[in-house]
Design an enzyme around this catalytic site. Structure first.
Site: not given
Ligand code: ADP
Ligand code: MG
Ligand code: MG
Length: 914
Positions: A33, A103, A114, A345, A769, A788, A790-792, A856
């Site tokens: 990110k 974040r 997370m 991403r 085998e 061939s 026979g790996t089993n 095989c």
């Molecule tokens: P995750 O990894 O779970 O996607 P993010 O860090 O992307 O978490 O944050 C989740 C949501 O929070 C984002 O999809 C966005 O909508 C909101 N968010 C994150 N950063 C900002 C920001 N700077 N301003 C406004 N909204 C935010």
């Molecule tokens: Mg056999």
């Molecule tokens: Mg996000």
């Protein structure tokens, strides 16, 4: 000087330098990110200002026993001051405060695993200042209640349901989320604060800097949360990588009617179609779109709502896709008519979409064909080769139960609780789901005839799971079901299904549905998949053949791209119900004449089998293996016969006279049969009379099988075909066994050809085998035109482990406790079994440098084992027909790995000109 823990989004240059100018290393340092946020800033994409605390800081924090590394807070403060300067706001300053998002963001994306806290930097005092400044109390209070809620759950550990309860009762009173008015929001902030006071060990920190520090530490700690751990475990992500923390100036999607937030994918993640897909909500923030508290709108609607932002967003999606050369999943927010990109991403996608997108991107010139091949995993092809449910049906049918997704694919059938009945009903054309507490080797016939398998116990390496995968049967094991074998019912969560009622299994997700869902069949047609596989064929060195026992399977295998049959197990032809009695007569014969008569009867049937196979694989090699298994496999078991005898004995006194006579005859016959079965029984059938020993001991049988092959080939050739039969001798341990057997085979070929006046070349080879065979290949190849593996069996005999016994007794434990890190019956044990194979290969080539060597065993369809085969220099792998496409891609991957083509590196300047 202390370590550098912080990089602002506009310091990409520094990060690259410190990471040795390697993009993956930048991602490792800043997280995916953070790296992409910095990258996007450099591209001139509107990203709010911010900075990233490195993954190294997180690792150090953990190493210090959850203590902040030296210098970190100072660096954070400096970076924050710069963000403040850019935004013209000041952190913790009431009249015009800077608020930030804190974040998480690891090297590999772990969506939603997370934690993130938004609107950090507010307290009552600041709320008042903001209201005064913006004149929008509703917006300010909404932001504050969100901070209390997120901080309360993420940092202070208050269960999120507690907040949801309070929120939903407020919503119920007021209607939907963004209609909560000022008064309601004000009382919400009060309730949230008291909720925190009541449930958390620590009060809500009113000091913005404490909020920031606590939130950062919470993100660090969330790396070790249960769900993050499980996600990493399931996706094979290293637990020691740590997460970065991104501190980003807030932009507000909840600032009024010209504001909003949403997610777009640059292509359809389900089908792979090149069409922007996404959802958004006006006047909303953060996870509202994902949380589903309000119905979202399709992204196309954004055009009528905020046209300029919509067009800018779509152009940006295209730009990012070109820049990263992959489908992007993009989070955005619109604040008062201004677009902000918050994250991009590579998007998650289904197997189908993965193939389509890879092929399209290559055709569009964004990636090379080799890259397209590497973008799709062999496992994804495997998933595609199983029938799939339609999306509409998945959404509409009730979930019955859940279990382990051990073998992918969609299966629909009526519930059956007994393997024999499953076989019977399937042979009558019914679709069946075999439902068992667990499965055992003796249930295999039922498993093979079922469309899907459902068990109550058993894990990923259980018998049911392994067999199901081996045969491409969708299966779910360890499901939350109760089975009553007597009543013939399966129950889950109060719902009971009786035998004969419909069930649908989604083996890819482990979900069991009640009722009959619609499916679409797997095929390799004129589509993206066939294009990708054709590209794979141009790259791979290994040939791919199929294990096929009849013409139907051979036909299918050929459609999937098989270049021949690597193994036809002739015993499978003997198990058919119309042949088994003849085979039993052959085995139980008390005179040679009787035995020959039975064998004679089998000849035309066997010939017909081979004609079908040779026709299906016209022009391609077909390896036919002589009868291999111990004979008792064709006979009823002793326990079954004993059961029948006691049953008959029990009935006898009650039966009337007529019945008594028949019963008595039955009883005598069954006792005779039992006596024969007992004389034939072996204490170690796996190491007993089987394989080449059987062929030597029953010369008439060998003769019949070879004669059938030659006659079949002659007939196919006469009809204008190009048959290429090859005869393979199983379980050879000593070259003299093979020499003798070969002489017999050779004599029959000559004799038959002379009689028919034909001359179709038939090659004669052997399986490797048994360890002794592997170690004496120099001599063995003197009698073999091909080898061939026979790996089993080779795995069983090398480990001295009987697979069936291992799977029911200790294999799962071995995998759990780490004695074995992989199931050697799925993936070749490279250092043991693999070593024998390398020795065999080397020695064979000493005598016969151009000897054709293949594999095989079941391993022939396993991507990792295919890599091994490529590296060892085999000619081909042979696998089940459904795995042929998987093997084609895996073989291409193996070839590409040894010889990678240069990749365009993702450089910052790459996009500048396009
Ligand atoms: P995750 O990894 O779970 O996607 P993010 O860090 O992307 O978490 O944050 C989740 C949501 O929070 C984002 O999809 C966005 O909508 C909101 N968010 C994150 N950063 C900002 C920001 N700077 N301003 C406004 N909204 C935010
Ligand atoms: Mg056999
Ligand atoms: Mg996000």
């Amino acid at each position: 000087m202390t370590e550098r823990w912080v990089y602002s989004f506009d310091e990409m240059r520094d990060a690259k330098r410190d990471a040795g100018n390697d993009w993956e290393a930048v991602r490792a340092l800043l997280g995916g990110k953070g790296a992409n946020l910095a990258d996007m800033s450099a591209l001139g994409i509107p990203v709010p200002p911010g900075f990233t605390i490195t993954t190294k800081a997180c690792i150090e924090y953990q190493a210090l026993g959850e203590h902040i590394p030296e210098g970190l807070w100072e660096q954070v403060e400096d970076a924050l001051t710069r963000v403040a300067a850019v935004t013209g706001r000041t952190f913790a300053e009431p009249s015009n405060p800077l608020l930030v998002a804190v974040r998480s963001g690891a090297q590999f994306s772990m969506p939603g695993m997370m934690d993130t806290v938004l609107n950090v930097g507010m307290n009552d005092h600041i709320v008042d200042g903001m209201i005064e400044n913006t004149g929008d109390a509703r917006f300010v209070l909404d932001s504050f209640r969100r901070l209390l809620q997120m901080f309360g759950t993420v940092v202070l550990g208050v269960p999120s349901e507690e907040f949801e309860k309070v929120l939903s009762s407020a919503r119920n009173e007021a209607g939907t989320d963004n209609e909560l008015d000022e008064a309601v929001l004000r009382s919400l902030t009060t309730s949230f604060k008291s909720l925190i006071d009541a449930s958390a060990s620590q009060p809500f920190p009113t000091d913005p800097t404490s909020q920031l520090h606590d939130a950062v530490e919470a993100v660090f700690r969330s790396w070790h949360s249960r769900r993050a751990y499980d996600y990493r475990q399931a996706s094979g992500i290293d637990h020691n990588l740590g997460t970065a923390v991104n501190i980003v100036a807030m932009v507000f999607g909840n600032a009024g009617p010209a504001s909003g937030t949403g997610v777009v994918m640059s292509r359809d993640g389900t089908t792979g179609e090149s069409a922007i897909e996404g959802d958004y909500l006006m006047n909303a923030q953060g996870e509202d779109v994902v949380a589903g508290s309000r119905p979202t709108k399709p992204i196309a609607d954004l055009v009528s709502e905020v046209p300029e932002c919509a067009l800018e967003l779509f152009a940006t999606a295209r730009l990012l896709e070109n820049h990263y050369r992959d489908m992007q999943d993009i989070e955005f927010t619109i604040e008062n008519g201004r677009l902000w990109i918050l994250q991009t991403r590579s998007g998650k996608r289904t197997a189908q979409a993965a193939v389509k997108i890879a092929v399209d991107l290559a055709n569009e010139g964004l990636i090379t064909r080799d890259e397209a091949l590497l973008r799709v995993s062999p496992d994804q092809i495997d998933t595609l080769m199983h029938p799939q449910f339609t999306a509409q049906d998945l959404a509409s049918k009730p979930v019955f139960a859940r279990g382990l997704n051990v073998s992918p694919g969609a299966a629909v059938g009526i519930a059956v609780f007994n393997p024999d009945l499953t076989q019977q009903w399937s042979s009558q054309g019914h679709h069946t789901i075999l439902v068992r507490p667990e499965t055992r080797p003796e249930d295999v016939h039922g498993m093979l005839s079922a469309d899907g398998i459902l068990t109550a116990t058993g894990g990923r390496t259980s018998h049911a799971a392994l067999v199901a995968r081996q045969f491409g049967k969708p299966a779910i094991t360890g499901a939350d079901i109760e089975i009553d074998l007597l009543a013939r019912t399966v129950t889950s969560e109060g719902t009971t299904i009786h035998e004969g009622e419909w069930l649908s299994l989604d083996g890819a997700t482990g979900t069991v549905y009640q009722g009959k869902l619609a499916t679409t069949a797997a095929e390799v047609g004129n589509d993206a998949l066939s294009t990708l596989l054709a590209w794979a064929d141009q790259r791979r060195v290994l040939k791919v053949r199929a294990n096929a026992d009849d013409s139907l399977e051979a036909d299918r295998a050929r459609k999937f791209g098989a270049e021949g049959v690597g193994l036809c197990r002739t015993e499978h032809m003997f198990f058919d119900s119309d042949r088994l009695p003849i085979v039993q007569r052959m085995i139980l014969a008390t005179s040679e004449a009787e035995q020959r008569a039975a064998i004679e009867e089998l000849l035309p049937i066997q010939r017909q089998d081979f004609i079908g196979l040779l026709q299906a694989m016209d022009g391609l090699p077909v390896v036919i293996r002589l009868l291999d298994p111990p004979l008792h496999e064709f006979l009823p078991s002793r326990s079954e016969l004993n059961r029948q005898i006691s049953e008959l004995e029990r009935q006898l006194p009650e039966a009337d006279l007529n019945q008594k006579t028949t019963d008595l005859t039955d009883l005598t016959n069954t006792r005779t049969l039992l006596a024969r079965v007992e004389t034939l029984s072996e204490s170690n059938p796996m190491l007993g009379l089987r394989g080449v020993r059987l062929g030597l001991k029953l010369p008439h049988l060998t003769h019949m099988q070879v004669q059938a092959v030659v006659e079949a080939a002659a007939e196919v050739a006469r009809d204008g075909g190009n048959p290429r039969p090859e005869i393979m001798v199983p379980l050879v341990g000593h070259h003299n066994e093979l020499a003798q057997q070969r002489a017999m085979i050779h004599a029959t070929i000559t004799e038959t050809e002379t009689r028919l006046g034909t001359n179709v070349p038939v090659r004669i080879g052997t399986m490797i085998e048994v360890p002794r065979a592997a170690l004496t290949c120099e001599q063995i190849v003197e009698h073999a035109d091909f080898l061939s593996f026979g790996t089993n069996d080779l795995t069983q005999t090398t480990f001295a482990i009987s697979r069936d016994d291992a799977e029911s007794a200790f294999l799962a434990d071995y995998l759990d406790t780490g004695i074995l890190d992989k199931n050697p019956f799925s993936t070749i044990d490279a250092s043991g079994v693999g070593r024998l194979m390398r020795i065999a290969m080397r020695d064979a080539q000493k005598t016969a440098p151009n000897i054709e060597v293949g594999i095989c065993g079941e391993h022939g369809g396993d991507p990792e084992s295919i890599k091994f085969c490529h590296q060892t220099g085999f000619s081909y792998v042979s696998c089940s027909s459904y795995r042929v496409p998987t093997a084609r891609l895996a073989a291409a991957h193996a070839a590409l790995e040894g010889n990678p083509t240069p990749r365009n590196t993702t450089s910052l300047s790459a996009i500048g000109t396009s």
